[in-house]
Design an enzyme around this catalytic site. Structure first.
Site, mmCIF file in Angstrom:
data_model
loop_
_atom_site.group_PDB
_atom_site.id
_atom_site.type_symbol
_atom_site.label_atom_id
_atom_site.label_comp_id
_atom_site.label_asym_id
_atom_site.label_seq_id
_atom_site.Cartn_x
_atom_site.Cartn_y
_atom_site.Cartn_z
ATOM 1 N N TYR A 72 1.822 -2.528 -40.878
ATOM 2 C CA TYR A 72 1.508 -2.176 -39.532
ATOM 3 C C TYR A 72 0.339 -2.979 -39.104
ATOM 4 C CZ TYR A 72 0.400 0.750 -35.507
ATOM 5 O OH TYR A 72 0.122 1.263 -34.090
ATOM 6 N N SER A 120 -3.565 -1.639 -31.280
ATOM 7 C CA SER A 120 -4.113 -0.422 -32.169
ATOM 8 C C SER A 120 -5.367 -0.774 -32.528
ATOM 9 C CB SER A 120 -2.995 -0.182 -33.255
ATOM 10 O OG SER A 120 -3.479 0.841 -34.125
HETATM 11 N N1 LIG Z 1 0.476 7.097 -31.550
HETATM 12 C C1 LIG Z 1 -0.816 6.312 -32.071
HETATM 13 O O1 LIG Z 1 -1.389 7.023 -32.731
HETATM 14 C C2 LIG Z 1 -0.947 5.069 -31.684
HETATM 15 C C3 LIG Z 1 -2.254 4.647 -32.275
HETATM 16 C C4 LIG Z 1 -2.252 3.168 -32.010
HETATM 17 C C5 LIG Z 1 -1.423 2.437 -31.486
HETATM 18 N N2 LIG Z 1 -0.255 2.838 -31.029
HETATM 19 C C6 LIG Z 1 0.740 2.068 -30.522
HETATM 20 O O2 LIG Z 1 1.172 2.813 -29.077
HETATM 21 C C7 LIG Z 1 2.564 2.059 -29.103
HETATM 22 C C8 LIG Z 1 3.428 3.254 -28.566
HETATM 23 O O3 LIG Z 1 3.577 4.077 -29.706
HETATM 24 P P1 LIG Z 1 3.457 5.718 -29.296
HETATM 25 O O4 LIG Z 1 2.137 6.219 -29.969
HETATM 26 O O5 LIG Z 1 3.654 6.214 -27.957
HETATM 27 O O6 LIG Z 1 4.722 6.492 -30.346
HETATM 28 P P2 LIG Z 1 6.156 6.798 -29.847
HETATM 29 O O7 LIG Z 1 5.868 7.917 -29.026
HETATM 30 O O8 LIG Z 1 7.070 6.769 -31.363
HETATM 31 O O9 LIG Z 1 6.774 5.592 -29.038
HETATM 32 C C9 LIG Z 1 7.251 4.358 -29.284
HETATM 33 C C10 LIG Z 1 8.194 3.822 -28.431
HETATM 34 O O10 LIG Z 1 8.515 2.533 -28.661
HETATM 35 C C11 LIG Z 1 10.059 2.439 -28.725
HETATM 36 N N3 LIG Z 1 10.539 1.754 -29.486
HETATM 37 C C12 LIG Z 1 10.603 1.837 -30.836
HETATM 38 N N4 LIG Z 1 11.257 0.923 -31.660
HETATM 39 C C13 LIG Z 1 11.912 0.134 -30.629
HETATM 40 C C14 LIG Z 1 12.710 -1.120 -30.362
HETATM 41 N N5 LIG Z 1 13.029 -1.554 -31.256
HETATM 42 N N6 LIG Z 1 12.972 -1.436 -29.151
HETATM 43 C C15 LIG Z 1 12.844 -0.846 -28.156
HETATM 44 N N7 LIG Z 1 11.868 0.302 -28.229
HETATM 45 C C16 LIG Z 1 11.489 0.651 -29.352
HETATM 46 C C17 LIG Z 1 10.329 4.105 -28.895
HETATM 47 O O11 LIG Z 1 11.819 4.260 -28.114
HETATM 48 P P3 LIG Z 1 13.143 4.344 -28.843
HETATM 49 O O12 LIG Z 1 13.033 5.077 -30.217
HETATM 50 O O13 LIG Z 1 13.823 5.169 -27.855
HETATM 51 O O14 LIG Z 1 13.709 2.971 -28.730
HETATM 52 C C18 LIG Z 1 9.366 4.802 -28.133
HETATM 53 O O15 LIG Z 1 9.617 4.661 -26.552
HETATM 54 C C19 LIG Z 1 3.098 1.196 -30.274
HETATM 55 O O16 LIG Z 1 2.954 -0.164 -30.027
HETATM 56 C C20 LIG Z 1 2.202 1.973 -31.430
HETATM 57 O O17 LIG Z 1 2.122 0.985 -32.305
HETATM 58 C C21 LIG Z 1 0.139 4.150 -31.342
#
Ligand SMILES: NC(=O)c1ccc[n+]([C@@H]2O[C@H](COP(=O)([O-])OP(=O)(O)OC[C@H]3O[C@@H](n4cnc5c(N)ncnc54)[C@H](OP(=O)(O)O)[C@@H]3O)[C@@H](O)[C@H]2O)c1
Length: 258
Positions: free
Chosen positions: A155, A142
């Protein structure tokens, strides 16, 4: 790397960036192993991946914070496809609020999911990759991996850990044929990430941008993959870091109505 027929394992593929990444690899004809905790959502993603061009898309129930499950996810990929070309460590969770008020179990969940999970899947994938002298490991960090964000201190710490682990491992593996890359999304729309965190303020980019960046990184591996505005922030960090701590703290205080 040629992606047609390549085997790509993605954690956290049931929504957001992971879902968009699965679809982006599917359009290149990659075979997929998709893991997350919500099987119903995963099944729907896998079906759309097959329609988009993936010859095979399997789903696995995965809580990446549970070491046995994280190891089993990689073992299942190798059993299903007898190879593993790209591992995308994407699963992650956030929490926003004052660090002093963060519940202990949330601290544990963030550390287990965002950091320990990556260590476990990587350790499980490396023997196969090293033996064949090929493979790409892409860790989704991130902007918080270099620009620590007030009101999400734990985080930010987990994402700094992801960056530190990835860079150190990249050095350990130099010359081995296995590449380790870090991708740094900014605030991303089309995800469930901020649900229950009081919404998002400021500019955003779509999950498909990050997915395309991840696919490009698999084809042309590089140490740090960032979309352009993040690169600017990265360069500015050593000079304006203190100012940004204050400015972001102020914006978040307002959005959290503190
Ligand atoms: N959205 C942003 O603004 C942003 C910014 C910077 C970085 N990121 C990073 O991008 C990545 C993806 O996040 P996203 O933005 O796509 O959010 P999201 O839509 O909430 O997706 C998160 C994914 O991680 C899975 N997950 C959560 N806990 C888990 C666990 N214990 N075991 C296996 N899977 C798990 C969730 O699936 P289940 O709930 O079905 O397990 C979901 O598929 C993350 O690493 C996040 O830190 C996001």
């Amino acid at each position: 790397m040629r992606l047609k027929g390549a085997v790509v394992a993605i954690t956290g593929a049931s929504s957001g960036i992971g879902e968009a990444t699965a679809l982006a690899f599917a359009r290149h004809g990659a075979r997929l192993e998709l893991g997350a905790r919500r099987l119903e959502k995963l099944n729907s993603v896998a079906q759309r991946c097959r329609q988009a061009g993936s010859p095979e898309a399997n789903v696995r129930l995965l809580d990446v914070g549970q070491r046995a499950q994280a190891r089993a996810f990689i073992a299942a990929t190798l059993r299903d496809f007898e190879r593993l070309d790209v591992l995308v460590n994407n699963a992650g969770v956030g929490w926003m609020g004052r660090a002093q008020q963060m519940p202990e179990e949330k601290v544990d969940e963030l550390v287990a999911t965002n950091f320990k999970g990556i260590v476990t899947t990587t350790q499980a994938a490396l023997p196969w990759m090293l033996e064949r002298r090929r493979g790409v490991i892409i860790n989704v960090a991130s902007i918080a991996g270099f620009r620590a964000t007030p009101y999400s201190a734990v985080y930010a710490a987990t994402k700094h850990a992801v960056v530190g682990f990835s860079h150190a491992l990249r050095g350990e593996l130099s010359g081995s044929g296995v590449k380790v890359c870090v991708v740094y999304p900014y605030v991303t729309s089309g995800t469930e990430f901020f649900e229950g965190m009081g919404g998002v303020v400021g500019p955003q980019h779509p999950a498909a941008w990050v997915a395309n960046l991840i696919v490009r990184t698999a084809r042309f591996p590089r140490r740090d993959a960032m979309v352009a505005p993040i690169r600017v922030a990265h360069f500015a960090e050593p000079v304006f870091g203190g100012l940004m701590d204050h400015a972001i703290g102020e914006v978040r205080r307002r959005s959290l109505r503190e």
